[in-house]
Scaffold this motif. Structure first.
Motif, mmCIF file in Angstrom:
data_model
loop_
_atom_site.group_PDB
_atom_site.id
_atom_site.type_symbol
_atom_site.label_atom_id
_atom_site.label_comp_id
_atom_site.label_asym_id
_atom_site.label_seq_id
_atom_site.Cartn_x
_atom_site.Cartn_y
_atom_site.Cartn_z
ATOM 1 N N LEU A 137 -8.899 -3.487 4.483
ATOM 2 C CA LEU A 137 -8.730 -4.142 2.967
ATOM 3 C C LEU A 137 -7.697 -3.339 2.559
ATOM 4 C CD1 LEU A 137 -9.566 -5.788 0.704
ATOM 5 C CD2 LEU A 137 -11.220 -4.000 0.343
ATOM 6 N N VAL A 138 -6.526 -3.916 1.881
ATOM 7 C CA VAL A 138 -5.681 -3.224 1.182
ATOM 8 C C VAL A 138 -5.775 -3.727 -0.175
ATOM 9 C CG1 VAL A 138 -3.000 -2.839 0.641
ATOM 10 C CG2 VAL A 138 -4.018 -3.318 3.030
ATOM 11 N N VAL A 139 -6.044 -2.626 -1.142
ATOM 12 C CA VAL A 139 -6.095 -3.103 -2.538
ATOM 13 C C VAL A 139 -4.790 -2.765 -3.215
ATOM 14 C CG1 VAL A 139 -7.214 -2.526 -4.746
ATOM 15 C CG2 VAL A 139 -8.416 -2.193 -2.515
ATOM 16 N N GLY A 140 -4.078 -3.799 -3.641
ATOM 17 C CA GLY A 140 -2.742 -3.718 -4.415
ATOM 18 C C GLY A 140 -1.472 -4.255 -3.628
ATOM 19 N N GLU A 159 -1.199 -14.346 -6.609
ATOM 20 C CA GLU A 159 0.049 -15.209 -5.976
ATOM 21 C C GLU A 159 1.376 -14.244 -5.851
ATOM 22 O OE1 GLU A 159 -0.085 -14.747 -10.625
ATOM 23 O OE2 GLU A 159 -1.613 -15.230 -8.979
ATOM 24 N N HIS A 160 1.124 -12.776 -6.222
ATOM 25 C CA HIS A 160 2.335 -11.887 -5.942
ATOM 26 C C HIS A 160 2.054 -11.168 -4.826
ATOM 27 C CE1 HIS A 160 2.562 -10.941 -10.798
ATOM 28 N NE2 HIS A 160 2.882 -12.235 -10.242
ATOM 29 N N ALA A 161 1.091 -11.366 -3.940
ATOM 30 C CA ALA A 161 0.734 -11.120 -2.582
ATOM 31 C C ALA A 161 1.102 -11.983 -1.552
ATOM 32 C CB ALA A 161 -0.671 -10.513 -2.424
ATOM 33 N N ARG A 162 1.341 -13.171 -1.853
ATOM 34 C CA ARG A 162 1.521 -14.246 -0.828
ATOM 35 C C ARG A 162 2.597 -13.957 0.079
ATOM 36 N NH1 ARG A 162 -2.961 -16.732 -1.859
ATOM 37 N NH2 ARG A 162 -3.314 -17.477 -3.973
ATOM 38 N N ARG A 218 -5.172 -12.416 4.582
ATOM 39 C CA ARG A 218 -5.793 -13.187 3.717
ATOM 40 C C ARG A 218 -5.392 -12.584 2.107
ATOM 41 N NH1 ARG A 218 -10.899 -14.020 2.745
ATOM 42 N NH2 ARG A 218 -11.590 -12.214 4.128
ATOM 43 N N VAL A 219 -5.551 -13.291 1.147
ATOM 44 C CA VAL A 219 -5.330 -12.909 -0.142
ATOM 45 C C VAL A 219 -6.433 -13.202 -0.960
ATOM 46 C CG1 VAL A 219 -3.773 -12.808 -2.253
ATOM 47 C CG2 VAL A 219 -2.624 -12.988 0.189
#
Length: 331
Positions: free
Chosen positions: A107-110, A137-140, A149-150
């Motif tokens: 899991l990546v936070v940010g 949406e900024h991680a798509r 997955r986001v």
């Protein structure tokens, strides 16, 4: 917001400010000394500020000088061989602490620059990968490139329950990775947590929870081999020389404009006094008037000689000269 609660604000002036910015561009102030990501970040900040019309000319010149030296150092010293980023270093540390990375849930936070780099470095090395970001949406794009997955931060607790490895690259200051959430996750087994956020995402008192294998930026810095001492000394010396050159050039420009303003003010005063005197000396012929004019010019130049020489020899006196002769502030 740099002024939010808990933020540290530092004020540096002239030479210290110039040296600080130049060292930052060279990567010497980074957690991984010599890393090149900061150059791109600084260039983008410069371009955005200029496009918005908010870039002071002097600051713009300093940023460009810092970028130039940063690129030069990477091209001419072993700093250019530093390929690691904080994101990739965090991934290496996390993978090393997992018993079976291929089956692990990460899991990546940010999803900022560092989080995105960590996500890309994790791709294909773990069993599953999730990005949690305040604005999903900024991680798509990062998710697309790494088959992740986001989710939003509102779903973080559920994803945390499933995770074996967490890399936190978001400024959450203990409000997301709380002691309660971490304790619930740790009740089912150990958790590897690499905290590369600035400020840290996990509160100091929570970093020693039983079963939590915690590493911070400082730990990664200590565990990583950076550039040699000789390389760092050379880079530091070149940064200091560039800062000194920039400050000297700025002071010389300030002195030149102050000298010009001083002479212009003196000439206005000379003309005013000369006109008054000649108005009272109407009996003088043209030759005598030229003699009086030349006398006033010579006296003015003689009086200006000392402050002009002093300014050229010590440009830092420009501010004092402007105040003493009422020349106004430097433009």
């Amino acid at each position: 917001d740099p002024f939010q609660a808990g933020a540290e604000v530092f004020l540096e002036l002239e030479g210290a400010a110039a040296l600080h910015l130049i060292r930052v561009a060279a990567g010497l102030d980074s957690a991984i000394q010599g890393e090149g990501q900061i150059l791109g970040q600084l260039r983008r900040a410069h371009d955005l500020a200029r496009a918005a019309g908010g870039l002071d000319p002097l600051l713009g010149a300093l940023v460009r000088a810092a970028l130039h030296l940063g690129r030069e150092l990477r091209a001419t010293t072993p700093l250019g061989r530093v390929r690691r980023s904080m994101g990739s270093l965090a991934v290496e540390a996390g993978i090393a602490l997992l018993p079976d990375p291929r089956s692990a849930a990460a899991l990546v936070v940010g999803a900022g620059e560092v989080g995105t780099l960590a996500t890309r470095a994790l791709a294909g090395r773990v069993g599953s990968l999730v990005i949690a970001n305040r604005a999903p949406e900024h991680a798509r794009e990062a998710a697309r490139l790494s088959a992740a997955r986001v989710v939003g931060l509102d779903e973080l607790e559920r994803e945390l329950e499933r995770a074996d490895l967490v890399i936190s690259a978001a400024d959450t200051r203990g409000t997301v990775l709380t002691a309660e959430r971490l304790a619930r996750r740790l009740s089912r087994g150990p958790l590897v947590l690499i905290d590369i956020a600035v400020p840290r995402s996990v509160a100091p008192d929570d970093r020693a929870l039983p079963g939590l294998r915690y590493r911070s930026v400082d730990d990664l810095r200590e565990e990583s081999a950076g550039p040699s001492e000789d390389t760092l000394r050379e880079a530091e010396a070149r940064c200091a020389a560039e800062a000194a050159r920039f400050v000297a050039a700025r002071r010389a420009r300030a002195a030149a404009t102050t000298i010009e303003a001083l002479h212009e003010r003196a000439e206005r005063l000379r003309r005013r006094q000369l006109d008054r005197a000649l108005a009272k000396l109407g009996h003088l012929d043209e030759r005598d008037r030229r003699i009086v004019d030349a006398l006033s010019t010579g006296l003015t130049r003689a009086l200006l000689h000392a402050p002009t020489v002093a300014l050229r020899e010590a440009p830092e006196r420009a501010v004092a000269v402007r105040e003493q002769f009422d020349l106004g502030e430097q433009g």
